[in-house]
Design a protein around this motif. Structure first.
Motif, PDB file in Angstrom:
ATOM      1  N   ARG A  77       0.763  -1.061  -0.083  1.00 13.20           N
ATOM      2  CA  ARG A  77      -0.042   0.140   0.011  1.00 13.20           C
ATOM      3  C   ARG A  77       1.036   1.347  -0.031  1.00 13.20           C
ATOM      4  O   ARG A  77       1.729   1.419   0.900  1.00 13.20           O
ATOM      5  CB  ARG A  77      -0.919   0.174   1.391  1.00 13.20           C
ATOM      6  CG  ARG A  77      -1.998  -1.031   1.433  1.00 13.20           C
ATOM      7  CD  ARG A  77      -3.155  -1.063   2.524  1.00 13.20           C
ATOM      8  NE  ARG A  77      -4.037  -2.271   2.402  1.00 13.20           N
ATOM      9  CZ  ARG A  77      -4.978  -2.098   1.702  1.00 13.20           C
ATOM     10  NH1 ARG A  77      -5.228  -1.050   0.995  1.00 13.20           N
ATOM     11  NH2 ARG A  77      -5.595  -3.254   1.968  1.00 13.20           N
ATOM     12  N   LEU A  78       0.495   2.185  -0.872  1.00 11.61           N
ATOM     13  CA  LEU A  78       1.249   3.349  -0.905  1.00 11.61           C
ATOM     14  C   LEU A  78       0.322   4.750  -1.117  1.00 11.61           C
ATOM     15  O   LEU A  78      -0.760   4.313  -1.465  1.00 11.61           O
ATOM     16  CB  LEU A  78       2.182   3.455  -2.283  1.00 11.61           C
ATOM     17  CG  LEU A  78       3.282   2.582  -2.359  1.00 11.61           C
ATOM     18  CD1 LEU A  78       3.793   2.622  -3.779  1.00 11.61           C
ATOM     19  CD2 LEU A  78       4.331   2.653  -1.548  1.00 11.61           C
ATOM     20  N   GLY A  79       0.466   5.508  -0.557  1.00 14.32           N
ATOM     21  CA  GLY A  79      -0.033   6.655  -0.315  1.00 14.32           C
ATOM     22  C   GLY A  79      -0.294   7.417  -1.875  1.00 14.32           C
ATOM     23  O   GLY A  79       0.533   7.125  -2.537  1.00 14.32           O
ATOM     24  N   PRO A  80      -1.300   8.493  -2.017  1.00 13.26           N
ATOM     25  CA  PRO A  80      -1.547   9.102  -3.175  1.00 13.26           C
ATOM     26  C   PRO A  80      -0.196   9.625  -3.848  1.00 13.26           C
ATOM     27  O   PRO A  80       0.256   9.575  -4.977  1.00 13.26           O
ATOM     28  CB  PRO A  80      -2.749   9.920  -2.914  1.00 13.26           C
ATOM     29  CG  PRO A  80      -3.314   9.420  -1.995  1.00 13.26           C
ATOM     30  CD  PRO A  80      -2.344   8.782  -0.999  1.00 13.26           C
ATOM     31  N   TRP A  81       0.528  10.343  -2.810  1.00 11.09           N
ATOM     32  CA  TRP A  81       1.705  11.338  -3.033  1.00 11.09           C
ATOM     33  C   TRP A  81       2.764  10.466  -3.545  1.00 11.09           C
ATOM     34  O   TRP A  81       3.494  10.335  -4.709  1.00 11.09           O
ATOM     35  CB  TRP A  81       2.013  12.153  -1.923  1.00 11.09           C
ATOM     36  CG  TRP A  81       1.184  13.361  -1.860  1.00 11.09           C
ATOM     37  CD1 TRP A  81       0.227  13.479  -1.118  1.00 11.09           C
ATOM     38  CD2 TRP A  81       1.600  14.584  -2.783  1.00 11.09           C
ATOM     39  NE1 TRP A  81      -0.347  14.822  -1.246  1.00 11.09           N
ATOM     40  CE2 TRP A  81       0.351  15.453  -2.283  1.00 11.09           C
ATOM     41  CE3 TRP A  81       2.489  14.853  -3.626  1.00 11.09           C
ATOM     42  CZ2 TRP A  81       0.261  16.924  -2.655  1.00 11.09           C
ATOM     43  CZ3 TRP A  81       2.446  16.380  -4.153  1.00 11.09           C
ATOM     44  CH2 TRP A  81       1.474  17.087  -3.799  1.00 11.09           C
ATOM     45  N   ALA A  82       3.088   9.244  -2.779  1.00  9.86           N
ATOM     46  CA  ALA A  82       4.088   8.320  -3.208  1.00  9.86           C
ATOM     47  C   ALA A  82       3.811   7.556  -4.266  1.00  9.86           C
ATOM     48  O   ALA A  82       4.638   7.328  -4.977  1.00  9.86           O
ATOM     49  CB  ALA A  82       4.234   7.213  -1.826  1.00  9.86           C
ATOM     50  N   THR A  83       2.539   7.154  -4.604  1.00  3.58           N
ATOM     51  CA  THR A  83       2.362   6.454  -5.655  1.00  3.58           C
ATOM     52  C   THR A  83       2.530   7.445  -6.984  1.00  3.58           C
ATOM     53  O   THR A  83       3.071   7.056  -7.962  1.00  3.58           O
ATOM     54  CB  THR A  83       0.904   6.159  -5.716  1.00  3.58           C
ATOM     55  OG1 THR A  83       0.410   5.174  -4.772  1.00  3.58           O
ATOM     56  CG2 THR A  83       0.454   5.618  -7.196  1.00  3.58           C
ATOM     57  N   ALA A  84       2.079   8.701  -7.020  1.00  6.35           N
ATOM     58  CA  ALA A  84       2.349   9.507  -7.961  1.00  6.35           C
ATOM     59  C   ALA A  84       3.748   9.587  -8.259  1.00  6.35           C
ATOM     60  O   ALA A  84       4.202   9.521  -9.556  1.00  6.35           O
ATOM     61  CB  ALA A  84       1.674  10.926  -7.761  1.00  6.35           C
ATOM     62  N   ILE A  85       4.574  10.062  -7.356  1.00 10.89           N
ATOM     63  CA  ILE A  85       5.916  10.400  -7.387  1.00 10.89           C
ATOM     64  C   ILE A  85       6.877   9.141  -7.967  1.00 10.89           C
ATOM     65  O   ILE A  85       7.523   9.109  -8.951  1.00 10.89           O
ATOM     66  CB  ILE A  85       6.624  10.967  -6.319  1.00 10.89           C
ATOM     67  CG1 ILE A  85       6.061  12.393  -6.017  1.00 10.89           C
ATOM     68  CG2 ILE A  85       7.996  10.923  -6.276  1.00 10.89           C
ATOM     69  CD1 ILE A  85       6.376  12.897  -4.591  1.00 10.89           C
ATOM     70  N   LEU A  86       6.383   8.161  -7.393  1.00 11.24           N
ATOM     71  CA  LEU A  86       7.358   6.864  -7.818  1.00 11.24           C
ATOM     72  C   LEU A  86       6.900   6.229  -9.002  1.00 11.24           C
ATOM     73  O   LEU A  86       7.766   6.059 -10.043  1.00 11.24           O
ATOM     74  CB  LEU A  86       7.126   5.702  -6.657  1.00 11.24           C
ATOM     75  CG  LEU A  86       7.663   6.023  -5.173  1.00 11.24           C
ATOM     76  CD1 LEU A  86       7.610   4.726  -4.215  1.00 11.24           C
ATOM     77  CD2 LEU A  86       9.299   6.018  -5.323  1.00 11.24           C
ATOM     78  N   THR A  87       5.729   6.257  -9.475  1.00 11.82           N
ATOM     79  CA  THR A  87       5.146   5.801 -10.330  1.00 11.82           C
ATOM     80  C   THR A  87       5.549   6.544 -11.753  1.00 11.82           C
ATOM     81  O   THR A  87       6.387   6.183 -12.737  1.00 11.82           O
ATOM     82  CB  THR A  87       3.540   5.580 -10.485  1.00 11.82           C
ATOM     83  OG1 THR A  87       3.373   4.841  -9.744  1.00 11.82           O
ATOM     84  CG2 THR A  87       3.163   5.084 -12.042  1.00 11.82           C
TER      85      THR A  87
END
Length: 214
Positions: A77-87
């Motif tokens: 599980r990743l938060g929205p910010w982490a998901t956006a930046i990493l992806t």
């Protein structure tokens, strides 16, 4: 609607943060990908090329949904910010790797071989010979991609990241004035893109002048 302009502008920081962080990740990860994709060993070259093609072939929106909605099903599980930046960072690495690879292909072998004949180490050759020339070749294309990534950052709004587009959507829903709201949002993206384009031209001109003098 214009009383909400300040609220919309408050999302600029989030948009810039996503763009800068994702670009930095992509620029870093793109280096080994580019080097591996040019390797003389098939077991190194083909996996790298395959990773680049897969990342580039699937839309960023699909990758965002896959990471944000798909990975929790396997316990990640990743938060929205982490998901956006990493992806966006990982997908950027594929595009930047191709930019690097094109830059490598555009460089002649003469100076590299000459520096080798002078006894420079591989590190010194890369730092003093290859890197400066590569920067001149790829900097305009990297700046163009940075502008594209700035616009792609708007996709983060679809997973709940409160950035420029997300705030624009909220204002549009509250006021019912989607036209004016997203005209404002579009103008803000334009104003963010112009400095990147200007900086790219300035850097390219300076590098060309430096190397023409040298």
């Amino acid at each position: 609607m214009f009383q909400y302009t300040g609220y919309i502008l408050a999302g600029v920081g989030g948009t810039v943060a996503i763009t800068v962080a994702a670009f930095a990740i992509g620029a870093l990860l793109g280096v080994p990908l580019a080097v591996a994709s040019r390797s003389g060993h098939r077991l190194v070259r083909w996996p790298a090329i395959s990773v680049i093609e897969v990342l580039r072939s699937v839309p960023n929106l699909v990758w965002l949904f896959l990471v944000f909605f798909g990975l929790p099903e396997v316990g990640i599980r990743l938060g929205p910010w982490a998901t956006a930046i990493l992806t966006l960072g990982v997908t950027s690495s594929a595009y930047l790797a191709e930019i690097y690879r094109g830059g490598f292909s555009g460089l002649g072998q003469g100076q590299w071989l000459a520096s080798k004949a002078l006894g420079l180490t591989t590190w010194d050759r890369g730092r003093h010979v290859l890197a400066p020339q590569l920067a001149r070749v790829v900097s305009p294309t990297m700046a163009t991609y940075a502008i594209s990534l700035l616009k792609e950052s708007a996709l983060a709004s679809t997973i709940g990241v409160v950035e420029l587009t997300f705030r624009g959507g909220l204002v549009s829903q509250r006021t019912g004035d989607g036209l004016t709201t997203f005209v404002v949002v579009g103008v803000v993206y334009l104003l963010l893109s112009l400095p990147l384009a200007y900086t790219s031209r300035r850097v390219d001109s300076r590098l060309r002048a430096k190397f023409s003098v040298g």
